[in-house]
Design a protein around this motif. Structure first.
Motif, PDB file in Angstrom:
ATOM      1  N   LEU A  75     -16.445  -5.066  -1.903  1.00  0.00           N
ATOM      2  CA  LEU A  75     -15.910  -4.900  -0.479  1.00  0.00           C
ATOM      3  C   LEU A  75     -15.150  -6.537  -0.009  1.00  0.00           C
ATOM      4  N   GLU A  76     -15.318  -7.352  -0.234  1.00  0.00           N
ATOM      5  CA  GLU A  76     -14.606  -8.268  -0.185  1.00  0.00           C
ATOM      6  C   GLU A  76     -12.797  -8.225  -0.211  1.00  0.00           C
ATOM      7  N   LYS A  77     -12.727  -7.739  -1.547  1.00  0.00           N
ATOM      8  CA  LYS A  77     -11.469  -7.193  -1.589  1.00  0.00           C
ATOM      9  C   LYS A  77     -11.366  -5.862  -1.087  1.00  0.00           C
ATOM     10  N   VAL A  78     -11.579  -5.258  -0.925  1.00  0.00           N
ATOM     11  CA  VAL A  78     -11.038  -4.614   0.337  1.00  0.00           C
ATOM     12  C   VAL A  78     -10.398  -4.943   1.383  1.00  0.00           C
ATOM     13  N   TYR A  79     -11.635  -5.172   1.647  1.00  0.00           N
ATOM     14  CA  TYR A  79     -11.684  -6.510   3.115  1.00  0.00           C
ATOM     15  C   TYR A  79      -9.942  -6.554   3.347  1.00  0.00           C
ATOM     16  N   ILE A  80     -10.221  -8.120   2.330  1.00  0.00           N
ATOM     17  CA  ILE A  80      -9.026  -8.783   2.518  1.00  0.00           C
ATOM     18  C   ILE A  80      -7.310  -7.724   2.077  1.00  0.00           C
ATOM     19  N   ARG A  81      -7.276  -6.778   1.224  1.00  0.00           N
ATOM     20  CA  ARG A  81      -6.320  -5.672   1.368  1.00  0.00           C
ATOM     21  C   ARG A  81      -6.233  -5.733   2.426  1.00  0.00           C
ATOM     22  N   GLU A  82      -7.061  -4.883   3.534  1.00  0.00           N
ATOM     23  CA  GLU A  82      -6.785  -4.389   5.195  1.00  0.00           C
ATOM     24  C   GLU A  82      -6.685  -5.177   5.705  1.00  0.00           C
ATOM     25  N   GLU A  83      -7.218  -6.491   5.835  1.00  0.00           N
ATOM     26  CA  GLU A  83      -6.864  -7.284   6.411  1.00  0.00           C
ATOM     27  C   GLU A  83      -5.279  -8.196   6.377  1.00  0.00           C
ATOM     28  N   SER A  84      -4.966  -7.796   5.233  1.00  0.00           N
ATOM     29  CA  SER A  84      -3.330  -8.345   4.741  1.00  0.00           C
ATOM     30  C   SER A  84      -2.835  -7.580   5.512  1.00  0.00           C
ATOM     31  N   LYS A  85      -2.900  -5.933   5.186  1.00  0.00           N
ATOM     32  CA  LYS A  85      -2.282  -4.986   5.405  1.00  0.00           C
ATOM     33  C   LYS A  85      -1.678  -5.211   7.781  1.00  0.00           C
ATOM     34  N   ILE A  86      -2.612  -5.370   8.405  1.00  0.00           N
ATOM     35  CA  ILE A  86      -2.457  -5.618   9.689  1.00  0.00           C
ATOM     36  C   ILE A  86      -2.133  -6.778   9.635  1.00  0.00           C
ATOM     37  N   LEU A  87      -2.126  -7.872   9.295  1.00  0.00           N
ATOM     38  CA  LEU A  87      -1.340  -9.414   9.747  1.00  0.00           C
ATOM     39  C   LEU A  87      -0.076  -8.299   9.425  1.00  0.00           C
ATOM     40  N   ASP A  88       0.763  -8.036   7.868  1.00  0.00           N
ATOM     41  CA  ASP A  88       2.580  -7.812   7.392  1.00  0.00           C
ATOM     42  C   ASP A  88       2.167  -7.098   8.473  1.00  0.00           C
ATOM     43  N   LEU A  89       1.775  -6.000   9.442  1.00  0.00           N
ATOM     44  CA  LEU A  89       2.583  -4.894  10.301  1.00  0.00           C
ATOM     45  C   LEU A  89       2.687  -6.385  11.877  1.00  0.00           C
ATOM     46  N   THR A  90       1.882  -6.796  11.537  1.00  0.00           N
ATOM     47  CA  THR A  90       2.202  -7.575  13.042  1.00  0.00           C
ATOM     48  C   THR A  90       2.883  -8.349  13.167  1.00  0.00           C
ATOM     49  N   LEU A  91       3.790  -9.673  11.767  1.00  0.00           N
ATOM     50  CA  LEU A  91       4.068 -11.405  11.933  1.00  0.00           C
ATOM     51  C   LEU A  91       4.810  -9.831  10.714  1.00  0.00           C
ATOM     52  N   LEU A  92       5.149  -9.496  10.100  1.00  0.00           N
ATOM     53  CA  LEU A  92       6.317  -9.172   9.282  1.00  0.00           C
ATOM     54  C   LEU A  92       7.471  -8.313   9.476  1.00  0.00           C
ATOM     55  N   ASP A  93       8.891  -8.558  10.289  1.00  0.00           N
ATOM     56  CA  ASP A  93       9.513  -7.337  10.188  1.00  0.00           C
ATOM     57  C   ASP A  93      10.164  -6.206   9.355  1.00  0.00           C
ATOM     58  N   ALA A  94      10.257  -4.765   9.547  1.00  0.00           N
ATOM     59  CA  ALA A  94      10.148  -3.987   8.132  1.00  0.00           C
ATOM     60  C   ALA A  94      10.639  -4.077   6.946  1.00  0.00           C
ATOM     61  N   THR A  95      11.890  -5.068   6.998  1.00  0.00           N
ATOM     62  CA  THR A  95      11.944  -5.410   6.225  1.00  0.00           C
ATOM     63  C   THR A  95      11.353  -6.070   5.098  1.00  0.00           C
ATOM     64  N   ASN A  96      10.869  -7.330   5.775  1.00  0.00           N
ATOM     65  CA  ASN A  96      10.032  -8.185   5.021  1.00  0.00           C
ATOM     66  C   ASN A  96       8.658  -7.197   4.374  1.00  0.00           C
ATOM     67  N   ARG A  97       8.258  -6.358   5.167  1.00  0.00           N
ATOM     68  CA  ARG A  97       7.236  -5.433   4.653  1.00  0.00           C
ATOM     69  C   ARG A  97       7.684  -5.145   3.471  1.00  0.00           C
ATOM     70  N   TYR A  98       8.839  -4.607   3.360  1.00  0.00           N
ATOM     71  CA  TYR A  98       9.430  -3.271   2.643  1.00  0.00           C
ATOM     72  C   TYR A  98       9.652  -4.303   1.187  1.00  0.00           C
TER      73      TYR A  98
ATOM     74  N   SER B 162     -15.160   3.647   4.091  1.00  0.00           N
ATOM     75  CA  SER B 162     -16.528   4.449   5.429  1.00  0.00           C
ATOM     76  C   SER B 162     -17.219   5.747   5.366  1.00  0.00           C
ATOM     77  N   SER B 163     -16.585   6.117   5.328  1.00  0.00           N
ATOM     78  CA  SER B 163     -17.626   7.686   5.241  1.00  0.00           C
ATOM     79  C   SER B 163     -18.233   7.521   3.917  1.00  0.00           C
ATOM     80  N   LEU B 164     -18.124   7.239   3.377  1.00  0.00           N
ATOM     81  CA  LEU B 164     -19.276   6.714   2.088  1.00  0.00           C
ATOM     82  C   LEU B 164     -20.419   5.796   2.779  1.00  0.00           C
ATOM     83  N   ILE B 165     -20.345   4.971   4.032  1.00  0.00           N
ATOM     84  CA  ILE B 165     -21.309   4.323   4.261  1.00  0.00           C
ATOM     85  C   ILE B 165     -22.463   4.551   5.059  1.00  0.00           C
TER      86      ILE B 165
END
Length: 188
Positions: free
Chosen positions: A128-151, A82-85
């Motif tokens: 950039l696609e890969k970065v976006y997909i990685r970040e979106e996956s992290k957000i979905l994990d925090l939303t949908l998975l409990d702590a044990t499954n995130r671990y 973000s800062s680079l852009i």
């Protein structure tokens, strides 16, 4: 095939000419554990291709608590995109959790080169696609998975993570306390 060439061609096959020009922009360097490659308030100039080691991106709240947003492992890119852009100060710290070997590249120089070489533009887009997909996956994990499954998912993504970095960094990344992580580890 050398590391850099393998990294590049994993995203997109570029011409020899583009490869040589891109390679000329990179320098190999080593950062020691705890080195901050980007600091809060800094306008970074470089992005990094992580050859070995682990980097985390984190923020600190008003009370001094750290929140790890992303953990970067080889073979991947790191740096405050973000800062680079935007060319605005970083709101995150990028810290080496281990000694790290990286290829360093000035973002602006790479961007200008990509405007002249269509194949590098496609490469840039695919990164950039890969970065976006990685970040979106992290957000979905925090939303949908409990702590044990995130671990468990983190253990699959980074085998042996428990022996590579401090537990409080893992807990922070999972958005749980170190005590919660300890309980989860005992159950798993």
């Amino acid at each position: 095939m050398d590391f850099f060439k393998s990294f590049v061609y994993n995203f997109h096959n570029i011409s020899d000419d583009s490869y040589k020009k891109f390679a000329a922009l990179t320098t190999s360097t080593t950062f020691l554990k705890d080195h901050k490659i980007v600091k809060i308030g800094q306008v970074p100039a470089n992005f990094y291709i992580l050859k070995s080691g682990i980097v985390r991106a984190f923020v600190i709240d008003d009370k001094g608590k750290e929140y790890t947003r992303t953990i970067y492992t080889p073979i991947g890119t790191t740096g405050n995109l973000s800062s680079l852009i935007t060319k605005e100060p970083s709101n995150l710290i990028y810290e080496c959790l281990t000694d790290c070997e990286v290829l360093q590249c000035n973002y602006e120089d790479f961007y200008k080169l990509s405007l002249k070489h269509h194949d590098l533009s496609i490469f840039h887009y695919k990164v950039l696609e890969k970065v976006y997909i990685r970040e979106e996956s992290k957000i979905l994990d925090l939303t949908l998975l409990d702590a044990t499954n995130r671990y468990k998912k983190l253990q699959q993504q980074i085998p042996n993570i428990d022996n590579l970095i401090n537990q409080y960094h893992i807990a922070s990344y999972l958005n749980i306390t170190p005590v919660q992580l300890s309980r989860i580890r005992k159950k798993c």
